[in-house]
Design a protein around this motif. Structure first.
Motif, short mmCIF file in Angstrom:
data_model
loop_
_atom_site.label_atom_id
_atom_site.label_comp_id
_atom_site.label_asym_id
_atom_site.label_seq_id
_atom_site.Cartn_x
_atom_site.Cartn_y
_atom_site.Cartn_z
N SER A 391 0.85 -1.19 0.00
CA SER A 391 0.00 0.00 0.00
C SER A 391 0.89 1.24 0.00
CB SER A 391 -0.91 0.01 1.23
OG SER A 391 -1.65 1.21 1.30
N GLU A 392 0.48 2.25 -0.75
CA GLU A 392 1.24 3.50 -0.77
C GLU A 392 1.14 4.24 0.56
OE1 GLU A 392 0.01 5.90 -3.99
OE2 GLU A 392 0.68 4.51 -5.55
N PHE A 393 0.03 4.02 1.27
CA PHE A 393 -0.17 4.70 2.56
C PHE A 393 -0.55 3.65 3.59
CE2 PHE A 393 -3.12 6.82 5.58
CZ PHE A 393 -2.19 7.66 6.19
N LYS A 394 0.22 3.57 4.67
CA LYS A 394 0.00 2.57 5.70
C LYS A 394 -0.11 3.25 7.07
CE LYS A 394 0.35 -1.25 5.00
NZ LYS A 394 -0.62 -2.30 4.62
N PRO A 395 -1.34 3.41 7.60
CA PRO A 395 -1.51 4.05 8.92
C PRO A 395 -0.98 3.16 10.04
CG PRO A 395 -3.56 4.05 7.65
CD PRO A 395 -2.62 3.11 6.97
N PRO A 396 -0.66 3.73 11.19
CA PRO A 396 -0.25 2.92 12.35
C PRO A 396 -1.46 2.22 12.96
CG PRO A 396 -0.38 5.23 12.96
CD PRO A 396 -0.61 5.18 11.47
N LEU A 397 -1.21 1.38 13.97
CA LEU A 397 -2.26 0.60 14.63
C LEU A 397 -2.45 1.08 16.07
CD1 LEU A 397 -1.07 -2.96 13.50
CD2 LEU A 397 -2.91 -1.60 12.48
N TYR A 398 -3.71 1.25 16.45
CA TYR A 398 -4.04 1.57 17.84
C TYR A 398 -4.02 0.26 18.63
CZ TYR A 398 -6.61 3.40 21.89
OH TYR A 398 -6.99 3.77 23.15
#
Length: 493
Positions: A391-398
């Motif tokens: 993925s071009e954009f990978k958010p962090p995990l809560y």
């Protein structure tokens, strides 16, 4: 949460923010009183004890270390204030102190040990003293006591058991009040003012700094944007220095937000939400969806992000509740967060995302999955697959667990299949995190910093964990949007 270690969590775990069997929420136990391990002071609130230890003891230690560092190498012997072990190098003393003396955790264990009840080996009844236990055990074996004496002793034991139960229920109720912010008007501004004033009293802050910080807080609350005083920007690029780049899978750029004067002890959920938003707001597509959360917040060309303040996040979650999202969570917290110190967890995080039409996933790791029933290999496997997805954009995990929450920004694969999670912890102070941004290498060689960022599987000792993540899409269909009002989770295994 310093010692960082104190938030409400939901799931089948105590205080675990999850949705299990129809979104049920269970509140965790908290220790009601905390005794300072270095002096006789006793506090009823964790945040006050944290502030006391920081101002009375740890600041003194830091000043001593700072003074000693100016002396020639090996010119003095430095003693640990807790165990009196001596070191020739102040850096070794600091590492020993941070790794060997987890003040609040030890205090919690001591407090629990002090209140441990004694069980009868015959009928398993519990008693608070050895004398009462001995009298009770004698009843099982005595043959020469009269019936009247038996009845009198049984009556006294029953009264004692009832008294113990009533005291326990009262203490449990007080803990629940404190955890959910119902304890006599405690809130962000009052706690901030109190902690700032204590710092001035102890000589750790000047009167000018005190007034400047108060003004900054008021301006931040007025415009709904965090003042950034506890933020370490774009921390992911600097954490790459701690790992072997070829073996690490990491998220997109994210900022670290540390607990501050006003939210120490209860604000980790909000700080982790700010970290997640700092990543989302760098992406124009997500920034457009979050425009209503804070109209003046948007992605910027200079890679600097202004995230909503804690009070703005509180009001935004309340707005989501009014729209019908997570009715059970709303009811449990009394429909109000603003002006309180109530803890939030993973369900509140996904509630806010859903209200902004951002698709999410909520994963419950409700029990250990290793052969010995102690570790969580399934959690590590899930995290690895998440970061392996292209993925071009990978958010962090809560990342939610008993009493605390953190942010997972990646995973490092090591030799022989061992792995470590890369984690940002709000309890890590901003000055510690900012050591990573310089080129001195002091952070890389500091165990107090690295042990909270590089977390092996053996360090995850809670029975249950929960992860909330952005699911890579938006909710544009009205039917799906209505369905997203009910918080749902996936259980693994």
């Amino acid at each position: 949460m310093s010692s960082d270690e104190d938030c409400r969590i939901v799931s089948s775990e105590l205080s675990y923010s999850a949705v299990v069997s129809g979104q049920s929420k269970i509140i965790s136990e908290q220790v009601p009183k905390f005794t300072c391990p270095m002096c006789p002071i006793v506090c009823e609130e964790l945040c006050i004890m944290e502030a006391h230890i920081e101002n009375e003891h740890l600041n003194g230690l830091e000043e001593q270390i700072s003074d000693d560092n100016s002396k020639p190498f090996n010119s003095a012997v430095h003693a640990c204030p807790l165990c009196n072990q001596t070191f020739k190098d102040t850096s070794l003393l600091e590492a020993h102190f941070n790794t060997e003396h987890d003040v609040l955790q030890n205090e919690e264990s001591t407090s629990k040990a002090q209140t441990q009840l004694l069980s009868c080996p015959v009928c398993l009844s519990e008693f608070c003293s050895e004398e009462l236990l001995a009298q009770h055990v004698n009843l099982h074996f005595s043959t020469d006591m009269s019936n009247d004496a038996d009845e009198e002793l049984a009556r006294k034991l029953e009264q004692e058991e009832r008294r113990i139960m009533q005291n326990k229920e009262r203490d449990d109720f007080k803990r629940l009040q404190s955890m959910h912010g119902f304890d006599q008007g405690k809130n962000l501004n009052r706690q901030c003012d109190a902690n700032l004033f204590r710092s001035v009293e102890k000589g750790n802050m000047s009167a000018v700094d005190y007034h400047e910080k108060r003004i900054m807080l008021k301006m931040s609350e007025k415009i709904g944007l965090d003042d950034g005083s506890s933020a370490t920007l774009d921390i992911t690029n600097h954490i790459r220095k701690l790992v072997v780049a070829q073996s690490a899978l990491m998220c997109s750029a994210v900022d670290h937000y540390a607990a501050s004067f006003g939210d120490s002890g209860w604000g980790c959920g909000y700080r982790n939400l700010q970290m997640l938003l700092s990543a989302l707001l760098r992406n124009p597509r997500y920034a457009d969806r979050l425009i209503n959360l804070c109209p003046s917040t948007s992605s910027t060309s200079d890679n600097s992000i202004r995230v909503p303040s804690i009070s703005r996040l509180q009001s935004a979650i309340e707005e989501a509740w009014k729209m019908g999202f997570d009715e059970q969570g709303c009811e449990q917290l009394g429909g109000k967060l603003s002006g309180t110190c109530k803890w939030i967890g993973a369900t509140e995080i996904v509630t806010l995302l859903a209200s902004c039409r951002i698709r999410y996933r909520l994963i419950d790791f409700h029990r250990p999955t290793s052969a010995d029933g102690k570790l969580h290999p399934a959690l590590f496997d899930w995290v690895k697959k998440y970061f392996e997805e292209t993925s071009e954009f990978k958010p962090p995990l809560y990342f939610q667990h008993q009493g605390h929450s953190r942010t997972i920004i990646g995973i490092e694969e090591r030799i022989q299949g061992k792995a470590r999670l890369l984690i940002l912890d709000p309890s890590c102070k901003s000055d510690q995190m900012r050591l990573l941004t310089n080129n001195s290498g002091s952070a890389q060689n500091n165990p107090a910093v690295t042990k909270k960022i590089l977390v092996p599987m053996t360090a995850l000792k809670a029975k249950q964990y929960q992860i909330a993540c952005v699911d890579g899409g938006f909710v544009d269909d009205e039917q799906e949007y209505l369905q997203s009002r009910v918080v749902r989770s996936t259980r693994i295994p």
